[in-house]
Scaffold this motif. Structure first.
Motif, mmCIF file in Angstrom:
data_model
loop_
_atom_site.group_PDB
_atom_site.id
_atom_site.type_symbol
_atom_site.label_atom_id
_atom_site.label_comp_id
_atom_site.label_asym_id
_atom_site.label_seq_id
_atom_site.Cartn_x
_atom_site.Cartn_y
_atom_site.Cartn_z
ATOM 1 N N UNK A 342 0.818 -1.223 0.000
ATOM 2 C CA UNK A 342 0.000 0.000 0.000
ATOM 3 C C UNK A 342 0.850 1.271 0.000
ATOM 4 N N UNK A 386 7.068 1.792 5.722
ATOM 5 C CA UNK A 386 6.157 0.650 5.727
ATOM 6 C C UNK A 386 5.264 0.737 6.942
ATOM 7 N N UNK A 387 3.997 0.359 6.756
ATOM 8 C CA UNK A 387 3.090 0.296 7.906
ATOM 9 C C UNK A 387 3.159 -1.082 8.553
ATOM 10 N N UNK A 388 4.056 -1.926 8.071
ATOM 11 C CA UNK A 388 4.224 -3.305 8.574
ATOM 12 C C UNK A 388 2.935 -4.106 8.415
ATOM 13 N N UNK A 389 2.235 -3.874 7.285
ATOM 14 C CA UNK A 389 0.942 -4.549 7.106
ATOM 15 C C UNK A 389 1.116 -6.017 6.760
ATOM 16 N N UNK A 394 3.131 -12.241 2.526
ATOM 17 C CA UNK A 394 2.175 -13.200 1.962
ATOM 18 C C UNK A 394 2.390 -13.395 0.464
ATOM 19 N N UNK B 88 7.020 -10.844 19.014
ATOM 20 C CA UNK B 88 8.140 -9.920 19.264
ATOM 21 C C UNK B 88 8.799 -10.112 20.622
ATOM 22 N N UNK B 142 -4.384 -5.391 9.953
ATOM 23 C CA UNK B 142 -3.305 -6.165 9.320
ATOM 24 C C UNK B 142 -2.696 -7.202 10.258
ATOM 25 N N UNK B 143 -2.452 -6.785 11.499
ATOM 26 C CA UNK B 143 -1.783 -7.731 12.398
ATOM 27 C C UNK B 143 -2.703 -8.871 12.809
ATOM 28 N N UNK B 146 -2.800 -10.919 9.208
ATOM 29 C CA UNK B 146 -1.603 -11.550 8.646
ATOM 30 C C UNK B 146 -0.553 -11.977 9.671
ATOM 31 N N UNK B 149 -3.386 -14.418 11.908
ATOM 32 C CA UNK B 149 -4.220 -15.250 11.029
ATOM 33 C C UNK B 149 -5.582 -15.543 11.650
ATOM 34 N N UNK B 171 -12.168 -4.071 -0.748
ATOM 35 C CA UNK B 171 -10.715 -4.015 -0.493
ATOM 36 C C UNK B 171 -10.414 -4.020 1.007
ATOM 37 N N UNK B 175 -4.366 -2.217 4.060
ATOM 38 C CA UNK B 175 -4.033 -1.518 5.310
ATOM 39 C C UNK B 175 -4.695 -0.142 5.358
ATOM 40 N N UNK B 179 -0.244 1.796 11.168
ATOM 41 C CA UNK B 179 1.151 1.356 11.315
ATOM 42 C C UNK B 179 1.910 2.001 12.457
#
Lengths: 514, 255
Positions: A342, A386-389, A394, B88, B142-143, B146, B149, B171, B175, B179
């Motif tokens: 993105x 990067x937003x680390x999405x 993937x 982490x 996102x976290x 991905x 999961x 869509x 994201x 972030x």
């Protein structure tokens, strides 16, 4: 490096500062600031990445063993990196046995010198080029021009970029930022003898380029290429492409000079079975690319009779020396990560300042060229672009965990940056947060934020460094009560009792129903 | 089940309604919710910004607060904080911690869950008895999507909500642009991503955009508030905790 003392190994050299195309002239946020305002770029990128994402998902989704292929790709590349020296020597031996000549280039400067010397030895002042990331990385074209040799890019998009005196903005689709009207203008201005009535129909534009290039293919005696793969077992080099210009360059001239990053070696011929499935599907979203050219040394009477392979390090050994960062060397340059990113989709490739844009560029560029080669090195901003999405991870056909690499490089950056205002703030925050009492006090302090909130509880302006945030986002004023004080209050206790009571009531009801 | 609730520093301080809803929901499902009072922050912001030495005490504190064997599960209304604990903490402990920290981190990691995965995977509950008569669209953070999961677990929970009008977000998996410090360091690129997310949300005509992370919702909600869009954001827990007897009533100004 922060400190060196006796007994510690020296870090292998990175790509020398001030050479090649692995560093922009400003940091990512500044460059993105301008690129984000380029409506043409935003529109082209949005459309193109959306289309190619859908194509890729179709052709990867149809393979029942796609995940197994990714596993295999990742395992083969990891194995390769683990014994890179032995594989490179095997490759050298095999290429030499088959009549080729292998040259080792510590960095881009050496590689440029080697190629120049080889071209000069042929007496030719022109070279035709196959699209290649490695030669872009080291700035070969600029170097050749500086010594009076003219390089002709023969990939259509690279040709557009070259004629426009521009830089590529995408690994696979270098002219993605241009539209057909711009391309028409570029051709009218730069292609000698082009039909002045040329319109902007894609087929006509392609035909104009084709006519121009055909003459170059027929008359130029030296070609320079990159390589997608080099097979240690057999000494075979491979280039995959779409237009056939590569095939022309690789077969028609007398002399072929291939510049290959040392990480492109693969152990066995059979490994191509895995990578020739992974690459086109991830790259163009095709089941197979139109042209795959493979050659092994020199074949008498067929194709170039003088073949040189230049093995390029240029910071790769430095990356290899990093326990975590070395994973980035597994990249096969498919550009799937760019197309799903993105950040790339909005900011475009030029914002990264390097030959390698997008997520993989953000982890590869700092490792090849360093992040602190000069004060305010633009490369230090790349791991933060990067937003680390996680969409890149993937999509990656060799399963490079790019988000984790970005976090690792951010850590390396803060470790190498000394004391900064940000580091002090992070330390202060950690000090408060490791003491629950201080944390609770700080939470009460945050309540003061209510004062800056408007009557509706919205905060619409924040001081630096949060002014960029508040430019387009309201922030809620902190609530009257934190969760922990609510829970400790009579109201909280009552709510929790009521919830437990409701469970009991439901349970009894269910029992009675039975 | 005895559940250790991790409020997250953001939830505890700025978005307590989402945490209250999580606590009430788990209690309503018959569980014993404990709140170790020494808890603070998981250290995700530090790690994601490149700081791994500084959060060592935070990682240690987390492991100590929730390490007690009487706590059978650690649940938090955040995919990214759960991701930090699961992915982490061991990186930090491995690099800058000691053996006891590494052991503590491994113990806690194994029983840490984001809310939706805890409800669906551990409690096997999809219908949690919620009632929410509003038009809702769901943004998978996102976290959660991905890193953890969680897949369609949040959607399974939402589909089982009484009277909900659940509409798909176009869509959805792209994201929102938050972030963490990305939204500060690269505010303009983040805004460009946010604009597209808001356009897609507007297209659903939903009253509420929900997600499993207060942080992403703070970002999306902040943008929706700025343009006075008429769609609000609400944490998934707030939808799941609403019932016919105690329906959802808006309290906060901006979310």
């Amino acid at each position: 490096m922060s400190s060196t003392f006796l007994g510690m190994p020296a870090t292998p050299p990175r790509s020398p500062y001030g050479t090649g195309n692995l560093r922009g002239d400003r940091k990512f946020p500044k460059a993105a600031h301008d690129e984000l305002r380029n409506e043409q770029l935003r529109r082209n990128l949005g459309r193109a990445t959306r289309t190619i994402r859908a194509k890729r998902l179709n052709v990867t989704g149809e393979l029942p063993d796609w995940e197994a292929l990714r596993e295999a790709g990742s395992a083969i590349k990891t194995d390769t990196m683990n014994r890179l020296p032995e594989l490179l020597e095997q490759l050298e031996r095999k290429v030499t046995e088959r009549g080729g000549t292998v040259h080792w280039a510590r960095d881009g400067v050496e590689a440029n010198e080697i190629v120049t010397r080889l071209v000069k030895a042929t007496g030719s002042s022109d070279v035709i080029k196959v699209k290649s990331m490695a030669t872009q990385e080291i700035g070969l074209n600029e170097h050749l021009e500086s010594v009076g040799i003219t390089p002709y890019e023969t990939d259509l998009a690279e040709l557009i970029v070259q004629l426009a005196h521009d830089k590529p903005s995408h690994i696979l689709v270098p002219a993605i930022h241009r539209n057909r009207d711009e391309i028409r203008q570029i051709f009218l201005k730069e292609i000698p003898g082009v039909d002045p009535g040329l319109d902007n129909v894609p087929a006509h534009l392609a035909a104009a380029a084709r006519a121009y290039l055909r003459e170059k293919f027929m008359t130029t005696e030296v070609a320079v290429s990159g390589a997608n793969f080099g097979i240690a077992e057999t000494g075979t080099l491979a280039v995959v492409e779409s237009e056939g210009n590569g095939r022309m360059c690789l077969t028609m001239p007398d002399t072929l000079i291939t510049v290959m990053g040392i990480e492109k070696v693969l152990p066995r011929y059979q490994d191509l079975e895995v990578f020739l499935q992974l690459l086109p599907r991830s790259s163009t979203g095709e089941r197979m690319n139109p042209y795959t050219s493979m050659w092994t040394g020199v074949t008498p009477g067929d194709g170039p009779q003088d073949f040189h392979l230049v093995l390029l390090d240029n910071g790769r050994t430095a990356a290899l020396a990093d326990r975590i960062g070395r994973e980035a060397l597994n990249c096969i340059r498919c550009s799937a990560c760019l197309n799903v990113c993105p950040v790339y989709e909005r900011a475009g490739g030029h914002a990264y300042g390097s030959t390698y844009p997008g997520p993989i560029g953000a982890v590869l560029t700092p490792q090849l060229a360093g992040m602190h080669a000069a004060k305010g090195d633009p490369n230090s901003s790349l791991p933060y672009a990067s937003s680390l999405c996680g969409a890149c991870f993937d999509a990656c056909p060799v399963k490079i965990d790019i988000p984790s690499l970005l976090v690792e490089l951010r850590h390396q950056n803060t470790e190498q940056s000394g004391t900064t205002a940000e580091k002090l703030a992070m330390k202060a925050a950690a000090t408060v947060m490791k003491h629950p009492k201080l944390f609770t006090a700080a939470q009460k302090g945050a309540g003061i934020g209510r004062l800056v909130g408007g009557r509706d509880g919205r905060i619409s302006h924040l001081p630096p460094p949060f002014n960029g945030w508040s430019e387009s986002r309201d922030t809620a004023a902190p609530p009257k009560q934190t969760f922990r004080s609510w829970l400790a209050s009579a109201e909280g206790a009552q709510a929790m009792r009521a919830a437990a009571g409701e469970y009991e009531k439901n349970r009894k009801q269910k029992e009675e129903e039975k | 089940m005895r559940i250790g609730l991790f409020a997250t520093c953001l939830g505890d301080t700025l978005f307590p309604e989402a945490v209250k809803s999580t606590a009430v929901l788990l209690a309503r499902l018959g569980h014993d919710v404990v709140f170790p009072p020494g808890q603070t922050c998981c250290g995700q912001m530090h790690v994601n910004t490149g700081y791994q030495r500084e959060p060592v005490p935070l990682v240690r504190n987390f492991a100590e607060q929730f390490g007690d064997a009487s706590i059978e599960a650690v649940v938090m209304p955040s995919g990214s904080c759960a991701g930090s604990v699961r992915h982490q903490h061991e990186i930090v402990a491995e690099r800058y911690g000691d053996a006891s920290l590494r052991a503590g981190v491994a113990t806690v990691k194994a029983k840490t869950y984001e809310l939706s995965e805890f409800l669906v995977d551990v409690l096997d509950a999809e219908d949690v008895g919620a009632y929410f008569p509003h038009r809702v669209t769901y943004h998978p953070t996102c976290h959660s999507l991905r890193m953890l999961r969680v897949g369609d677990k949040p959607l399974k929970l939402l589909r089982a909500v009484d009277s909900i009008d659940l509409v798909e977000l176009p869509e959805a998996d792209s994201c929102c642009g938050f972030g963490g410090t990305f939204a500060v360091k690269n505010a303009e690129t983040s805004t460009a991503m946010l604009q597209d997310k808001m356009r897609n949300i507007a297209g659903t005509d939903a009253e509420v955009c929900t997600a499993g992370d207060s942080s992403c919702l703070m970002h999306i909600g902040g943008g929706l508030s700025r343009i006075r869009s008429g769609t609000r954001t609400l944490h998934l827990a707030q939808i799941l905790s609403a019932t016919r007897t105690s329906p959802y009533v808006p309290t906060e100004a901006v979310r």
